[in-house]
Design an enzyme around this catalytic site. Structure first.
Site, PDB file in Angstrom:
ATOM      1  N   ALA A 193       0.681  -1.112   0.029  1.00  9.28           N
ATOM      2  CA  ALA A 193       0.008   0.137  -0.148  1.00  9.28           C
ATOM      3  C   ALA A 193       0.830   1.316   0.132  1.00  9.28           C
ATOM      4  O   ALA A 193       0.330   2.316  -0.551  1.00  9.28           O
ATOM      5  CB  ALA A 193      -1.214   0.145   1.190  1.00  9.28           C
ATOM      6  N   SER A 197      -1.556   6.508  -1.514  1.00 14.15           N
ATOM      7  CA  SER A 197      -2.482   7.555  -2.263  1.00 14.15           C
ATOM      8  C   SER A 197      -3.604   6.584  -2.857  1.00 14.15           C
ATOM      9  O   SER A 197      -4.637   7.059  -2.891  1.00 14.15           O
ATOM     10  CB  SER A 197      -1.646   8.271  -3.492  1.00 14.15           C
ATOM     11  OG  SER A 197      -0.908   7.323  -4.010  1.00 14.15           O
ATOM     12  N   ASP A 290      -0.714  -4.176  -6.171  1.00 17.25           N
ATOM     13  CA  ASP A 290      -0.126  -3.115  -6.727  1.00 17.25           C
ATOM     14  C   ASP A 290       1.576  -3.623  -6.370  1.00 17.25           C
ATOM     15  O   ASP A 290       2.187  -3.021  -5.650  1.00 17.25           O
ATOM     16  CB  ASP A 290      -0.283  -1.704  -6.526  1.00 17.25           C
ATOM     17  CG  ASP A 290       0.243  -0.777  -7.278  1.00 17.25           C
ATOM     18  OD1 ASP A 290       0.582  -0.814  -8.504  1.00 17.25           O
ATOM     19  OD2 ASP A 290       0.842   0.351  -6.957  1.00 17.25           O
ATOM     20  N   CYS A 343       3.907  -0.290 -12.141  1.00 18.18           N
ATOM     21  CA  CYS A 343       4.272   0.726 -12.831  1.00 18.18           C
ATOM     22  C   CYS A 343       5.502   0.558 -13.739  1.00 18.18           C
ATOM     23  O   CYS A 343       6.361   1.217 -13.945  1.00 18.18           O
ATOM     24  CB  CYS A 343       4.633   1.970 -11.999  1.00 18.18           C
ATOM     25  SG  CYS A 343       5.975   1.728 -10.768  1.00 18.18           S
TER      26      CYS A 343
END
Length: 812
Positions: A193, A197, A290, A343
């Site tokens: 996390a 954001s 993520d 990313c």
């Protein structure tokens, strides 16, 4: 009503230490004469910014992530600084006011700067984000900080970000939560996390439909393995002021499931059976995975990656990424949705991971086609074929990999995921896990090494966001749905046994092993935007030393079991806090002291409809010296009870909403109730308070914000001064009177109610609100109403002070 009021902060040094990747030129030790700067070739203190890496260009050209005719534009955009973006908090009280200021003020006032820079618009809402809540500027973060004409805009962003009304976040980072389809009653896990954001965005969605004073049934568990980054995560989420959040500190691939065994001794000791608990294991409706990645999608905001990048970074993280995704799916409820995202532009970290988890899940997980969702977001389909590069060599199939390299190059990195083993001693010749079937193309690859493997899985349903499509960073997203339980082998696998040594070493050594431990800090706040103040007690983890296993040695309160540990800094003995089996973490304890709870209820006249008993927790096992009391929602309460029942498997760094704080002033020790309502907790409890309330007209309310303390006779409204003097000494709540309520009526709270906490002292009323919050509220009220008519009635004109403060101001 004060939503987004500020809270404890972590030390500024933690942010500075992480901010290596910024758009500025490297410095050297040699002095530079600023009056006579030499040319670049002669000045040893100046070096051009490196935005070249031949290995990077060769790699991605070969992977064909963009068409050849787009390559030059793709590279040109990658070399430009990333435009700043931010998101307005949809749950914030002043959401509409901020949108109005953006649309009617800054869009027009900044237009000259945009034209000078060759842009048609200075700022504009992102077309694909709902309700125009996310905005894109055509200025980089550095420009906003440095350009004089953008100073007012910069100050606006800093202040609103600090109090939680906006979040400064990269545009593509906002995308994954939108595809997660979160509902207010969902249990959501954010596995990796930090910096928070996306977690903040998930909390906004959870709270989106709740009314003032009510809490949603859902919750978010935000986890991060890195102890230091947890500080940033807590700092970010504290601005949300939520009772529906737990922050944990675990390796994501080993996140506890907290399965409750009905016959366990701990359950028997608590007098519970499995059916007595609302939860018997920890599972989630939604999971955001993520994962840590090489981060080359953040080149525009972290140009130092140009220098560091090599293909081995992605190879080394592939195994860890698969394990994280598989653990997320095992914690996901059947019918639930998980986002896998990075990313990175590297297919070894993206499509290869998705393909491998689909193979392992053997039909129990579906890769969703979300092409019709967010239609204005330009995205590209996932790849179905790619190659693997290692130490200068390209491999199109696992059969081409020499045996001595197969410890670092995994079969799952290739499109087919099939193992080609010539020697039976090395393992089975069928590397397809989960019973998948290979296509003819994959079979052809085993006999003809010139034929590239093509995956038979629907990887085109993945999304790759390219920087030159909408002037953003790069991102990869896959939306997965669990349609049936995972194969038992996958559900019960031991992550430690499956994680390769190469993956462990790479994630530890790579400077970009976490998604962007350096890069993502800029999403939360620049060094100019963060406070110098230290963390407030147990609100934020602040270790003195860090142990090898990631736990920290901190100077804190006593250890419940009396253990003592030496600290490296002092050489002396320090008692560490103990949370169950977790050393160095403050305990989470339900507050059961009826004397304290009843004194709070009686002093503030809290209605019985507001559940206090069973919802209050502290971070101190000695309840007689509790400094802060936190409020948790029913969903968080259920998880905490489950965690206690299973032996505190969750390592909790932060939990709940700070509702009450012990008043530390001399006056606070003699008042009937020694606990004051915190600014963060006020919006939640305000509808249930019946005592210690004042209604202030606009003039007096603004004077309180401006002067911080006003003597009773100095109020513009003399009746208000008299009512303040008649209050019991201690904490009180001042509500901005809109003319519809009086002090004899119960509090009627809606989205427009503005209230602040104050302290009724011996002779004056003092504000207990952080300076930034006072400034933000004051500016908000000034924007709504003119202040000229208030000048003559100001306390300044009725005191002989020249500075604007009443004489002998008493501080709370």
């Amino acid at each position: 009503m004060g939503r987004g009021r500020h809270r404890g902060r972590s030390q500024r040094k933690h942010y500075k230490d992480s901010r290596e990747n910024v758009w500025k030129r490297p410095k050297s030790d040699a002095p530079v004469d600023s009056d006579n700067p030499a040319p670049a070739s002669e000045n040893p203190g100046w070096a051009p910014l490196i935005t070249e890496n031949p290995a990077f260009e060769e790699y991605y050209k070969e992977q064909r992530i963009v068409k050849p005719e787009e390559w030059d534009l793709f590279m040109e955009v990658l070399r430009k600084p990333l435009p700043a973006a931010f998101r307005v908090n949809s749950y914030g009280q002043f959401c509409d006011d901020i949108l109005s200021k953006l649309e009617n003020d800054f869009m027009k006032s900044l237009q000259a700067e945009a034209i000078e820079g060759g842009e048609s618009e200075a700022i504009k809402p992102l077309p694909w984000f709902p309700r125009n809540l996310a905005w894109h500027s055509n200025f980089s973060r550095k420009q906003i900080r440095k350009v004089q004409t953008l100073q007012r805009f910069h100050e606006f962003l800093k202040l609103e970000n600090e109090v939680g009304n906006i979040t400064r976040q990269e545009a593509v980072s906002m995308v994954p939560p939108l595809f997660l389809d979160v509902h207010p009653d969902h249990f959501v896990l954010d596995m990796c996390a930090a910096p928070g954001s996306k977690t903040f965005q998930l909390l906004e969605i959870i709270h989106g439909s709740s009314e003032p004073g009510t809490l949603p049934n859902g919750m978010v568990v935000a986890n991060d393995v890195d102890f230091q980054r947890s500080n940033l995560l807590i700092h970010q989420t504290k601005r949300m002021c939520t009772a529906n959040l737990i922050v944990t500190n675990h390796e994501g691939q080993q996140f506890p499931g907290c399965r409750l065994s009905k016959g366990s001794s701990r359950v028997a000791e608590k007098g519970l059976s499995g059916g007595d608990l609302d939860l018997n294991q920890l599972s989630f409706d939604r999971v955001l995975c993520d994962v840590p990645c090489s981060g080359d999608g953040t080149l525009r905001k972290a140009p130092d990656i140009w220098r560091k990048w090599n293909s081995g970074m992605g190879n080394g993280l592939h195994g860890l990424q698969v394990l994280l995704a598989m653990r997320g799916l095992s914690l996901l409820k059947v019918g639930g949705r998980m986002i896998y995202s990075t990313c990175s532009m590297n297919p070894v970290e993206d499509e290869a991971v998705v393909a491998e988890i689909l193979r392992r899940c053997a039909g129990s997980v579906e890769l969703l086609d979300v092409l019709n969702e967010l239609p204005e977001l330009i995205r590209r389909p996932g790849l179905k074929t790619w190659k693997v590069r290692d130490k200068g060599a390209w491999f199109t199939s696992y059969k081409d990999v020499p045996k001595y390299r197969r410890g670092g190059i995994l079969q799952s990195m290739f499109p087919s995921g099939k193992s080609y083993m010539e020697n039976p001693e090395n393992g089975s010749g069928d590397g397809c896990q989960g019973g998948c079937k290979e296509t003819e193309n994959a079979e052809a690859a085993s006999s003809d090494e010139s034929v590239e493997e093509i995956s038979n899985l629907p990887l085109e349903r993945c999304m790759r966001i390219s920087p030159h499509d909408q002037n953003t960073g790069a991102f990869f997203i896959a939306v997965l749905q669990k349609v049936s339980p995972l194969p038992e082998l996958q559900e019960r696998t031991n992550p430690r046994k499956n994680l390769s040594t190469r993956s462990d070493e790479s994630s530890a050594k790579s400077p970009d092993a976490k998604e962007d431990a350096e890069e993502k800090v800029s999403e939360a706040a620049s060094s100019n935007d963060l406070s110098d103040s230290k963390a407030d007690g147990d609100d934020v983890i602040e270790p003195e030393n860090k142990k090898a296993d990631g736990e920290s040695v901190v100077e804190e309160t006593q250890v419940p079991d009396g253990k003592e540990t030496n600290t490296a800094n002092t050489g002396g003995k320090r008692k560490l806090p103990m949370q169950g089996k977790w050393v160095g973490f403050d305990p989470v304890v339900f507050l059961k002291d009826d004397t304290v709870i009843n004194s709070i209820k009686s002093f503030y006249g809290i209605r019985e409809s507001f559940p206090l008993h069973g919802h209050l927790v502290t971070r101190n096992s000695d309840t007689s010296s509790v400094k802060r009391i936190y409020y948790v929602s029913k969903s968080v309460k259920d998880v905490l009870e489950l965690n206690f029942a299973v032996g505190q498997q969750l390592k909790i760094a932060s939990v709940g909403l700070k509702m009450f704080e012990r008043q530390s002033s001399k006056e606070g020790t003699s008042v009937p109730c020694s606990f004051r309502i915190s600014s963060e907790g006020l919006p939640t409890i305000l509808p249930y308070i019946t005592k210690q309330i004042l209604y202030a007209p606009l003039a007096d309310f603004k004077h309180l914000l401006q002067y911080k303390s006003i003597k009773f006779p100095d109020f513009v409204d003399q009746e208000l001064g008299q009512k303040a003097a008649n209050l019991v000494m201690g904490c009180c709540v001042v509500i901005l009177n809109d003319g519809t309520q009086s002090g004899t009526e119960p509090v009627k709270v809606d989205g427009s109610t503005i209230a602040i906490g104050c302290w009724r002292g011996k002779t004056s009323l003092g504000v207990m609100v952080a300076p930034a919050d006072c400034q933000e509220l004051l500016e908000r009220l000034n924007d709504r109403t003119p202040s000229v008519e208030e000048v003559e009635s100001s306390p300044v004109n009725r005191t002989n002070g020249e500075t604007g403060c009443p004489l002998d101001v008493e501080t709370a």
